[in-house]
Design a protein around this motif. Structure first.
Motif, mmCIF file in Angstrom:
data_model
loop_
_atom_site.group_PDB
_atom_site.id
_atom_site.type_symbol
_atom_site.label_atom_id
_atom_site.label_comp_id
_atom_site.label_asym_id
_atom_site.label_seq_id
_atom_site.Cartn_x
_atom_site.Cartn_y
_atom_site.Cartn_z
ATOM 1 N N UNK A 155 0.821 -1.209 0.000
ATOM 2 C CA UNK A 155 0.000 0.000 0.000
ATOM 3 C C UNK A 155 0.854 1.257 0.000
ATOM 4 N N UNK A 156 2.054 1.151 0.538
ATOM 5 C CA UNK A 156 2.968 2.278 0.605
ATOM 6 C C UNK A 156 4.321 1.796 1.099
ATOM 7 N N UNK A 157 5.346 2.536 0.779
ATOM 8 C CA UNK A 157 6.698 2.175 1.183
ATOM 9 C C UNK A 157 7.096 3.024 2.381
ATOM 10 N N UNK A 158 7.417 2.385 3.467
ATOM 11 C CA UNK A 158 7.853 3.072 4.680
ATOM 12 C C UNK A 158 9.368 3.213 4.668
ATOM 13 N N UNK A 159 10.056 2.146 4.265
ATOM 14 C CA UNK A 159 11.513 2.181 4.152
ATOM 15 C C UNK A 159 11.916 1.211 3.047
ATOM 16 N N UNK A 160 12.809 1.672 2.207
ATOM 17 C CA UNK A 160 13.332 0.830 1.146
ATOM 18 C C UNK A 160 14.790 1.199 0.952
ATOM 19 N N UNK A 161 15.637 0.237 1.117
ATOM 20 C CA UNK A 161 17.061 0.490 0.930
ATOM 21 C C UNK A 161 17.683 -0.677 0.189
ATOM 22 N N UNK A 162 18.725 -0.385 -0.510
ATOM 23 C CA UNK A 162 19.462 -1.415 -1.229
ATOM 24 C C UNK A 162 20.907 -1.457 -0.746
ATOM 25 N N UNK A 163 21.131 -0.835 0.395
ATOM 26 C CA UNK A 163 22.491 -0.761 0.920
ATOM 27 C C UNK A 163 22.651 -1.736 2.080
ATOM 28 N N UNK A 164 23.862 -2.269 2.214
ATOM 29 C CA UNK A 164 24.174 -3.157 3.323
ATOM 30 C C UNK A 164 25.051 -2.483 4.362
ATOM 31 N N UNK A 165 25.829 -1.488 3.946
ATOM 32 C CA UNK A 165 26.757 -0.835 4.848
ATOM 33 C C UNK A 165 26.322 0.547 5.309
ATOM 34 N N UNK A 166 25.477 1.195 4.565
ATOM 35 C CA UNK A 166 25.106 2.568 4.900
ATOM 36 C C UNK A 166 23.980 2.633 5.905
#
Length: 166
Positions: A155-166
């Protein structure tokens, strides 16, 4: 794995990597378009050792690839669906057939083998509900050995990341 002395991170540094390697990885993970010179300036080394370190990180498979992240809605992939899938049979051959079928479906962006009530979790990107219905009925449900599918619509994106170190 050992923790680097003086590091303020909440993870351990894998063997074979040092703080400079991790900073290079962090920089590239945040912006893969940085030049060698820009990275060298940020890690306080000359360009040659930075270039060599990046080559080593690529050769060892720590850096798998460089990608561009796209805005799904702006390219008509605005509906994200999480599909939980259970198989009827749980033998190696049946599982491999399912995996092969999933890998051939371009709508499936990610597939994870999971524990619990379901066997797999799929992340599916389509244009709209009509396209998802078509995908579900004509592709996913037609895959051999499907027992049960449960679809959850994002329904919506609260958090989306593609980083492992940041």
């Amino acid at each position: 794995m050992t923790k680097q002395k003086g590091q303020t991170t909440d993870y351990e540094i894998p063997n074979g990597l040092d703080a400079v390697d991790l900073e290079i990885l962090r920089l590239l993970e945040t912006n893969a378009r940085l030049t060698i010179k820009e990275i060298a300036d940020k890690v306080h080394l000359s360009t040659s050792p930075v270039h060599e370190r990046i080559k080593k990180l690529e050769q060892t498979g720590i850096i798998q690839q460089y990608v561009t992240l796209l805005n799904a809605a702006k390219i008509n992939k605005g509906l994200w669906v999480i599909c939980y899938v259970s198989l009827k049979q749980h033998n190696k051959n049946a599982g491999l057939k399912f995996i092969k079928a999933i890998q051939a479906m371009p709508e499936v962006k990610e597939c994870y083998s999971i524990s619990g009530e379901f066997d797999f979790m799929l992340k599916v990107a389509v244009k709209n509900m009509e396209d998802y219905y078509d995908f579900h009925v004509n592709q996913l449900s037609e895959a051999e050995n499907i027992g049960h599918v449960q679809s959850v619509f994002v329904m919506g994106v609260v958090k989306q990341t593609h980083t492992l170190l940041s």
